[in-house]
Enzyme design. Structure first.
Site, PDB file in Angstrom:
ATOM      1  N   GLY A  10     -11.318 -23.628 -10.671  1.00  0.00           N
ATOM      2  CA  GLY A  10     -12.723 -23.267 -10.812  1.00  0.00           C
ATOM      3  C   GLY A  10     -13.579 -24.461 -11.177  1.00  0.00           C
ATOM      4  N   ARG A  12     -15.465 -27.021 -13.256  1.00  0.00           N
ATOM      5  CA  ARG A  12     -15.185 -27.632 -14.561  1.00  0.00           C
ATOM      6  C   ARG A  12     -13.816 -27.256 -15.120  1.00  0.00           C
ATOM      7  NH1 ARG A  12     -17.755 -30.916 -13.065  1.00  0.00           N
ATOM      8  NH2 ARG A  12     -19.958 -31.251 -13.364  1.00  0.00           N
ATOM      9  N   LYS A  15      -9.875 -30.096 -12.451  1.00  0.00           N
ATOM     10  CA  LYS A  15      -9.149 -30.437 -11.218  1.00  0.00           C
ATOM     11  C   LYS A  15      -9.390 -31.882 -10.778  1.00  0.00           C
ATOM     12  CE  LYS A  15     -12.642 -28.062  -8.513  1.00  0.00           C
ATOM     13  NZ  LYS A  15     -13.472 -27.862  -9.698  1.00  0.00           N
ATOM     14  N   THR A  34     -17.759 -36.589  -1.021  1.00  0.00           N
ATOM     15  CA  THR A  34     -18.441 -35.794   0.008  1.00  0.00           C
ATOM     16  C   THR A  34     -19.761 -35.200  -0.468  1.00  0.00           C
ATOM     17  OG1 THR A  34     -17.221 -33.807  -0.609  1.00  0.00           O
ATOM     18  CG2 THR A  34     -16.257 -35.202   1.118  1.00  0.00           C
ATOM     19  N   HIS A  51     -20.221 -39.499 -12.017  1.00  0.00           N
ATOM     20  CA  HIS A  51     -18.910 -39.591 -11.359  1.00  0.00           C
ATOM     21  C   HIS A  51     -18.587 -41.036 -10.992  1.00  0.00           C
ATOM     22  CE1 HIS A  51     -17.131 -35.612 -10.628  1.00  0.00           C
ATOM     23  NE2 HIS A  51     -18.369 -35.145 -10.661  1.00  0.00           N
ATOM     24  N   ARG A  55     -15.203 -43.750 -12.412  1.00  0.00           N
ATOM     25  CA  ARG A  55     -14.141 -44.246 -11.534  1.00  0.00           C
ATOM     26  C   ARG A  55     -13.787 -45.688 -11.860  1.00  0.00           C
ATOM     27  NH1 ARG A  55     -17.188 -43.013  -6.539  1.00  0.00           N
ATOM     28  NH2 ARG A  55     -17.705 -40.900  -7.096  1.00  0.00           N
TER      29      ARG A  55
END
Length: 185
Positions: A10, A12, A15, A34, A51, A55
């Site tokens: 789901g 948050r 994953k 994407t 995000h 990384r």
């Protein structure tokens, strides 16, 4: 032939964090992002920047929801692992691009889904031809209530079938709940 993995859960659920930890086990990583932020969507732009900031600096990034298979065909053997995050955004962007300004009839829904399935099939084939491990991240959106409108119901059905399409082609499937991954395949 490469190894492929699907990580679902789901919103948050953890994953992406789990998939990133898996990807971090490798030296040469390509992150396929994407999600596309449009000019007037400052909230989503901020999400993307967050995000990007998390990384590792040595990871390469390809930001697009189109041309992924062609990009992988040309570049995948430069990497040990490729992480595609996420299938849900890929399907969302393809859905609205293929739909365009048309009314969503059943026939057009079938046409849009066929286009998305073809794109995902091409990505899977490029992944199989690569030496890199391919990690797909997706949302499991079919666990809630039936949506009240046709557009959302059609989208939910399409993403559910796309997730199944990927799951049948990969060697490993993980479902993440509250940050805890469970291997299902």
């Amino acid at each position: 032939m490469s190894e492929m993995m699907l990580v679902t859960g789901g919103a948050r659920s953890g994953k992406s964090s789990f998939a990133e930890k898996e990807a971090a086990k490798y030296s040469r990583v390509l992150y396929v992002a994407t999600g596309i932020a449009y000019e007037n969507d400052t909230e989503f732009q901020a999400r993307i920047k967050k995000h990007q900031a998390t990384r590792p600096a040595n990871w390469d990034t390809f930001e697009s929801f189109q041309g992924i298979a062609a990009y992988l065909d040309q570049h995948s053997n430069n990497y040990d692992v490729i992480m595609l995050d996420c299938v849900t955004m890929l399907v969302t962007n393809l859905f609205f691009t293929l739909l365009g300004e048309r009314e969503l009839t059943n026939e057009i829904a079938d046409e849009v889904e066929a286009g998305i399935q073809a794109e995902v099939s091409a990505i899977l084939e490029a992944g199989k031809a690569s030496q890199a491990k391919l990690i797909f991240v997706t949302n499991e959106i079919g666990l809630g209530v039936v949506p009240e409108n046709k557009l959302t119901r059609v989208f939910r059905d399409i993403i559910g079938r796309i997730n199944q399409q990927i799951a049948t082609q990969v060697e490993e499937v993980y479902f993440v709940v509250s940050g805890i991954p469970k291997r299902w395949k």
